[in-house]
Design a protein around this motif. Structure first.
Motif: not given
Length: 303
Positions: A101-110, A25-34, A253-262
């Motif tokens: 246009q959307l935050q990492l946390a928004e897309t992940l929550s959906i 999930l950390a890698f997936f969050a990094c994928l979205d952030a990249s 837990t991916q939401l935690l990574w996404s919020v932190m990276l966001g």
């Protein structure tokens, strides 16, 4: 003594599986952030999508190919394999477009509504019907999605429709994966996973390609492929060490990574509606998981 050592070994394997799942999930969050960073640098999200699959297919073919693994390309349901690969491509492309246009946390929550959609569609498509309680949980979960996207209010962004499309594509991707599990090997399904995305995107390269001038942009383009591939590899390793029902809760837990990276990369802070909606969706998903565990425990007694 042997029982004690066996229990300790089983517990150790489960803990290793959980650790691998968290790494996934950390890698997936990094994928979205990249992908979001590349969009911010003016890189076409479709080019990021191409690189996601070009790197993935290249790495997979190094391990799984007809020479090293004879018969890996032989499938009993070619049409379904192609459809599954196209759904994965659609999910990725829509997600990358939404991230502009959307935050990492928004897309992940959906995206967290995917298990709810799978539970809803598994009945008519796979014959796996949900109980009334589960359907209520699905309904509550979708209310959480509405809290996040807030249609009809001034804060509504059309980009959330792209994220919802991503969620729907991924839900059908999960359902086709389940269907293929009974007719094809895991190696065959992995072999086909990225091929359709690469085939669709390659003819578009002359229109979407822009040569990066900064090494960091090249690194991010390669990174979207590496993060996705490594994430899925760790996911396989995790499931080889721990049952799916043990690993499933850690998906959130991916939401935690996404919020932190966001926050660290983009300075984004999720608004209260995103957090409230995410809590509702996660709560519904955990309820469905608890129901599945209870059903799994009572199933042998019913035989």
């Amino acid at each position: 003594m042997e029982d004690t050592s066996g229990h300790a070994a089983s517990r150790s394997r489960r803990l290793a599986g959980i650790a691998l799942m968290c790494g996934t999930l950390a890698f997936f969050a990094c994928l979205d952030a990249s992908a979001k960073t590349l969009a911010g640098h003016g890189v076409d999200p479709l080019l990021s999508t191409f690189m996601r699959y070009a790197v993935n297919v290249g790495l997979v073919l190094m391990v799984l190919n007809p020479v090293r693994t004879p018969g890996v390309a032989r499938t009993n349901r070619l049409g379904l394999q192609v459809l599954r690969s196209l759904l994965l491509f659609g999910s990725t492309a829509l997600n990358f477009l939404a991230l502009r246009q959307l935050q990492l946390a928004e897309t992940l929550s959906i995206q967290f509504a995917t298990p709810l959609m799978v539970a809803l569609l598994a009945g008519p498509l796979l014959g796996e019907w949900s109980s009334p309680r589960r359907l209520v949980a699905v309904g509550i979960g979708f209310l959480g999605v509405l809290v996040i996207v807030r249609p009809g209010v001034g804060a509504f962004q059309p980009a959330v429709l792209l994220s919802i499309g991503n969620m729907l594509c991924y839900a059908f991707y999960v359902l086709t994966t389940r269907k293929l599990a009974s007719v094809d090997s895991t190696a065959t399904t992995v072999f086909y996973s990225g091929l359709a995305g690469l085939a669709v995107m390659s003819p578009l390269l002359p229109w979407i390609w822009t040569t990066p001038t900064a090494w960091s942009t090249w690194a991010l383009l390669v990174g979207v492929g590496l993060f996705g591939t490594l994430g899925h590899w760790l996911l396989v390793l995790a499931h080889a060490r721990a049952p799916a029902n043990v690993l499933a809760p850690f998906i959130y837990t991916q939401l935690l990574w996404s919020v932190m990276l966001g926050y660290l990369v983009f300075g984004d802070v999720p608004n209260r509606w995103t957090l409230i909606g995410a809590s509702i969706v996660i709560g519904s998903g955990l309820y469905l998981l608890a129901q599945e565990r209870r059903s799994a425990r009572t199933r042998p007694a019913q035989r």
